[in-house]
Design a protein around this motif. Structure first.
Motif, PDB file in Angstrom:
ATOM      1  N   ALA A  62      23.098 -27.840  19.631  1.00 51.71           N
ATOM      2  CA  ALA A  62      22.565 -28.524  18.429  1.00 51.71           C
ATOM      3  C   ALA A  62      21.411 -27.737  17.808  1.00 51.71           C
ATOM      4  CB  ALA A  62      22.141 -29.957  18.770  1.00 51.71           C
ATOM      5  N   ILE A  63      21.643 -26.450  17.602  1.00 53.01           N
ATOM      6  CA  ILE A  63      20.564 -25.574  17.100  1.00 53.01           C
ATOM      7  C   ILE A  63      20.001 -26.078  15.772  1.00 53.01           C
ATOM      8  CG2 ILE A  63      19.995 -23.256  16.263  1.00 53.01           C
ATOM      9  CD1 ILE A  63      22.133 -22.140  18.129  1.00 53.01           C
ATOM     10  N   CYS A  64      20.898 -26.334  14.817  1.00 55.92           N
ATOM     11  CA  CYS A  64      20.411 -26.619  13.452  1.00 55.92           C
ATOM     12  C   CYS A  64      19.595 -27.911  13.381  1.00 55.92           C
ATOM     13  CB  CYS A  64      21.575 -26.598  12.457  1.00 55.92           C
ATOM     14  SG  CYS A  64      22.360 -24.973  12.419  1.00 55.92           S
ATOM     15  N   PRO A  65      20.099 -29.054  13.909  1.00 63.55           N
ATOM     16  CA  PRO A  65      19.261 -30.261  13.862  1.00 63.55           C
ATOM     17  C   PRO A  65      17.949 -30.101  14.634  1.00 63.55           C
ATOM     18  CG  PRO A  65      21.534 -30.829  14.382  1.00 63.55           C
ATOM     19  CD  PRO A  65      21.443 -29.336  14.445  1.00 63.55           C
ATOM     20  N   CYS A  71      23.797 -29.836  10.574  1.00 64.92           N
ATOM     21  CA  CYS A  71      24.828 -28.929  11.106  1.00 64.92           C
ATOM     22  C   CYS A  71      25.811 -28.620   9.977  1.00 64.92           C
ATOM     23  CB  CYS A  71      25.550 -29.640  12.256  1.00 64.92           C
ATOM     24  SG  CYS A  71      27.092 -28.844  12.749  1.00 64.92           S
ATOM     25  N   TYR A  72      26.175 -27.357   9.806  1.00 62.63           N
ATOM     26  CA  TYR A  72      27.157 -27.008   8.774  1.00 62.63           C
ATOM     27  C   TYR A  72      28.508 -26.627   9.366  1.00 62.63           C
ATOM     28  CZ  TYR A  72      24.893 -22.523   9.722  1.00 62.63           C
ATOM     29  OH  TYR A  72      24.349 -21.428  10.357  1.00 62.63           O
ATOM     30  N   GLY A  73      28.687 -26.921  10.639  1.00 62.00           N
ATOM     31  CA  GLY A  73      30.050 -26.943  11.181  1.00 62.00           C
ATOM     32  C   GLY A  73      30.597 -25.667  11.766  1.00 62.00           C
ATOM     33  N   CYS A  74      29.739 -24.741  12.221  1.00 63.15           N
ATOM     34  CA  CYS A  74      30.309 -23.444  12.607  1.00 63.15           C
ATOM     35  C   CYS A  74      31.158 -23.510  13.881  1.00 63.15           C
ATOM     36  CB  CYS A  74      29.235 -22.373  12.694  1.00 63.15           C
ATOM     37  SG  CYS A  74      28.199 -22.434  14.133  1.00 63.15           S
ATOM     38  N   PHE A  75      31.036 -24.572  14.673  1.00 62.22           N
ATOM     39  CA  PHE A  75      31.892 -24.693  15.862  1.00 62.22           C
ATOM     40  C   PHE A  75      33.211 -25.410  15.553  1.00 62.22           C
ATOM     41  CE2 PHE A  75      30.116 -23.366  20.072  1.00 62.22           C
ATOM     42  CZ  PHE A  75      29.097 -22.593  19.552  1.00 62.22           C
ATOM     43  N   VAL A  77      31.679 -32.291  14.601  1.00 64.47           N
ATOM     44  CA  VAL A  77      31.781 -30.875  15.002  1.00 64.47           C
ATOM     45  C   VAL A  77      31.664 -30.759  16.525  1.00 64.47           C
ATOM     46  CG1 VAL A  77      30.533 -28.659  14.895  1.00 64.47           C
ATOM     47  CG2 VAL A  77      31.043 -29.927  12.809  1.00 64.47           C
ATOM     48  N   VAL A  99      28.556 -32.328  18.409  1.00 64.59           N
ATOM     49  CA  VAL A  99      27.187 -31.789  18.368  1.00 64.59           C
ATOM     50  C   VAL A  99      26.174 -32.930  18.484  1.00 64.59           C
ATOM     51  CG1 VAL A  99      25.491 -30.608  16.881  1.00 64.59           C
ATOM     52  CG2 VAL A  99      27.814 -29.723  17.055  1.00 64.59           C
ATOM     53  N   CYS A 148      26.712 -25.248  20.797  1.00 64.03           N
ATOM     54  CA  CYS A 148      25.577 -24.428  20.353  1.00 64.03           C
ATOM     55  C   CYS A 148      24.251 -24.961  20.870  1.00 64.03           C
ATOM     56  CB  CYS A 148      25.538 -24.390  18.832  1.00 64.03           C
ATOM     57  SG  CYS A 148      25.130 -26.006  18.138  1.00 64.03           S
TER      58      CYS A 148
HETATM   59  S1  SF4 Z   1      26.064 -25.168  12.239  1.00 59.38           S
HETATM   60 FE1  SF4 Z   1      26.780 -24.258  14.141  1.00 59.38          FE
HETATM   61  S2  SF4 Z   1      24.881 -23.633  15.197  1.00 59.38           S
HETATM   62 FE2  SF4 Z   1      24.278 -25.128  13.620  1.00 59.38          FE
HETATM   63  S3  SF4 Z   1      24.299 -27.105  14.689  1.00 59.38           S
HETATM   64 FE3  SF4 Z   1      26.301 -26.860  13.701  1.00 59.38          FE
HETATM   65  S4  SF4 Z   1      27.620 -26.000  15.276  1.00 59.38           S
HETATM   66 FE4  SF4 Z   1      25.471 -25.684  15.929  1.00 59.38          FE
END
Ligand code: SF4
Ligand code: SF4
Length: 258
Positions: free
Chosen positions: A197-200, A206-210, A191, A166, A195
């Protein structure tokens, strides 16, 4: 698969249905998908189910009951290619957080009649039970990656899905690093991208959803979190999110001192 319309089946196990809805959400492309594939089994969309065998099975959700185990084995036999979609199917999902606890104890508090609940001790990714041909990550999966997967299946080639982090996407967007600039813990360095890098981009870590990227240096990042002033317990909990049960993230507690 050239020369005929591939038959596709979409299955659900323990999950929220979000990845299946991502398929339905391909609004502009849905008609063409319907022409290029025979959607033979997709209970989220229609009860009209056509029997297998299928060319492709897309599987959402984690395996969490004895019945799931039998079903995924029979699905594997029915599908020439089996692709898991989303954090639950590829890493166990949020429900796999119970893998660190006593499931019988949980059931007592959650269900009025826990004796009727049949569950495995652990919620697991599909790949722990059957061979998987490809894993598409995300919570939910990304629309463009889903289209790339479907195009690749039609063309009979490997999907062109990046396995870098990410962080790469974050830097390509020109974001200021939330970890360096603000001291916010971010799993982006370990990670897998996908995505955007939506969260940053919205100033969150990033909390790791990928899930884990290829060859992630989990120990190094966990040590950086300690250097940010986090205690060991919080570092472990940071990795225990949607993909905390992935092979690479689940053993983070053994990698750090404290
Ligand atoms: S938590 Fe998921 S949507 Fe958010 S930055 Fe990480 S991988 Fe992307
Ligand atoms: S904010 Fe997160 S994803 Fe972006 S560069 Fe920093 S560590 Fe990497």
């Amino acid at each position: 698969m050239a020369g005929k319309v591939p038959r596709i089946a979409v299955y659900k196990f323990a999950s929220c249905d979000g990845c299946q809805l991502s398929i339905v959400d391909l609004e502009d492309e849905l008609l063409e998908i319907g022409q290029r594939f025979e959607i033979a089994y997709f209970m989220e969309v229609t009860r009209a189910a056509r029997k297998g065998p299928y060319d492709v099975g897309l599987v959402e959700g984690s395996i969490s009951t004895p019945h799931d185990v039998e079903l995924i084995k029979s699905i594997r036999k029915d599908c020439k290619k089996l692709v898991t979609i989303g954090a639950c199917a590829t890493a166990g999902g949020i429900q796999a957080l119970r893998n660190w606890a006593n499931v019988e104890e949980f059931s007592k508090y959650v269900y009025a009649k826990p004796e009727y609940v049949q569950t495995l001790e652990k919620a697991s990714p599909v790949s722990e039970y059957v061979q998987v041909d490809f894993e598409l990550r995300g919570c939910p999966v990304n629309k463009y990656q889903l289209l790339e997967l479907l195009s690749a299946l039609l063309a009979g080639r490997k999907p062109n899905i990046p396995t870098y982090s990410v962080c790469m996407e974050c830097k390509m967007k020109g974001n200021v690093c939330v970890m360096v600039a603000k001291g916010i813990p971010c799993l982006g360095p370990v990670v897998q991208a996908g995505c955007g890098a939506i969260c940053p981009t919205y100033s969150r870590g990033c909390y790791g959803c990928f899930g884990p990227m290829e060859s992630p240096n989990v120990k190094s990042l966990a040590t950086s979190f300690i250097d940010l002033g986090m205690n060991k317990k919080d570092v472990i909990l940071t990795f225990r999110g949607f993909t905390g049960w992935s092979k690479e993230f689940r053993e983070v507690d053994g990698l750090i001192e404290g």
